[in-house]
Motif scaffolding. Sequence first.
Motif, PDB file in Angstrom:
ATOM      1  N   LYS A  21     -18.327  22.041 -43.709  1.00  0.00           N
ATOM      2  CA  LYS A  21     -18.023  23.142 -44.904  1.00  0.00           C
ATOM      3  C   LYS A  21     -17.181  22.354 -45.907  1.00  0.00           C
ATOM      4  N   CYS A  22     -17.319  22.992 -46.892  1.00  0.00           N
ATOM      5  CA  CYS A  22     -16.340  22.729 -48.144  1.00  0.00           C
ATOM      6  C   CYS A  22     -15.044  22.539 -47.908  1.00  0.00           C
ATOM      7  N   PHE A  23     -14.429  21.718 -48.222  1.00  0.00           N
ATOM      8  CA  PHE A  23     -12.901  21.755 -48.019  1.00  0.00           C
ATOM      9  C   PHE A  23     -12.183  22.611 -48.476  1.00  0.00           C
ATOM     10  N   TYR A  24     -12.596  22.993 -49.854  1.00  0.00           N
ATOM     11  CA  TYR A  24     -11.893  24.322 -50.643  1.00  0.00           C
ATOM     12  C   TYR A  24     -12.277  25.379 -50.622  1.00  0.00           C
ATOM     13  N   CYS A  25     -13.686  25.762 -50.441  1.00  0.00           N
ATOM     14  CA  CYS A  25     -14.095  27.293 -50.446  1.00  0.00           C
ATOM     15  C   CYS A  25     -14.593  27.602 -49.022  1.00  0.00           C
ATOM     16  N   SER A  26     -14.648  26.520 -48.039  1.00  0.00           N
ATOM     17  CA  SER A  26     -15.217  26.757 -46.807  1.00  0.00           C
ATOM     18  C   SER A  26     -16.646  27.307 -46.750  1.00  0.00           C
ATOM     19  N   SER A  56     -16.850  18.326 -50.150  1.00  0.00           N
ATOM     20  CA  SER A  56     -16.789  19.545 -50.984  1.00  0.00           C
ATOM     21  C   SER A  56     -18.239  19.985 -51.374  1.00  0.00           C
ATOM     22  N   CYS A  57     -18.384  21.234 -51.907  1.00  0.00           N
ATOM     23  CA  CYS A  57     -19.381  21.698 -52.297  1.00  0.00           C
ATOM     24  C   CYS A  57     -19.400  21.081 -53.844  1.00  0.00           C
ATOM     25  N   LYS A  58     -20.652  21.120 -54.600  1.00  0.00           N
ATOM     26  CA  LYS A  58     -20.688  20.490 -56.037  1.00  0.00           C
ATOM     27  C   LYS A  58     -19.905  21.392 -56.814  1.00  0.00           C
ATOM     28  N   LYS A  59     -19.895  22.708 -56.632  1.00  0.00           N
ATOM     29  CA  LYS A  59     -19.173  23.795 -57.507  1.00  0.00           C
ATOM     30  C   LYS A  59     -17.710  23.322 -57.752  1.00  0.00           C
ATOM     31  N   CYS A  60     -17.078  23.394 -56.197  1.00  0.00           N
ATOM     32  CA  CYS A  60     -15.619  23.154 -56.077  1.00  0.00           C
ATOM     33  C   CYS A  60     -15.301  21.725 -56.748  1.00  0.00           C
ATOM     34  N   ASN A  61     -16.153  20.664 -56.434  1.00  0.00           N
ATOM     35  CA  ASN A  61     -15.699  19.171 -57.017  1.00  0.00           C
ATOM     36  C   ASN A  61     -15.829  19.334 -58.680  1.00  0.00           C
TER      37      ASN A  61
END
Length: 144
Positions: A21-26, A56-61
Amino acid sequence: MIKMKPRTKDKLYIYYREGKKCFYCSKKILYKQMSIDHFYPLSSGGTHDIFNIVCSCKKCNELKEDKIVENYQKIIIELFLKAVEDDFVKGEGLDISNKELKYLLLDTVRVKNISEEFIFESMNYRFYIKDSKVYKYNYVSSII
Ligand SMILES: [Zn+2]
């Protein structure tokens, strides 16, 4: 911005550590879609250590850019302790075995310095870490 190509082993490790999962938004992400984020930004002196990179997902990054996350010290210590448990942090050229070192490292309670190199502290020891390797440690009577 400096682009880093982490070793596949490290990339796989953080992907599974984050539970895919993305570390930030799961949000669930595929391995091939993951991007690597330096949790404590490189631009502020963050390093490439395994406990400073997250999946991380690209969006959060893109959203995060070079921001420093609130409460970052607590999170870095958690990531660090996990890396110690998983044997991703080892000693180099020290007078104690990695087994003894691991025992000491698991008592880490704070991160003292992040810029260029990490310095972690337990109640009585200070550890100097570069490239996920402890290259120096010293005994300090009662740091607190
Ligand atoms: Zn995300």
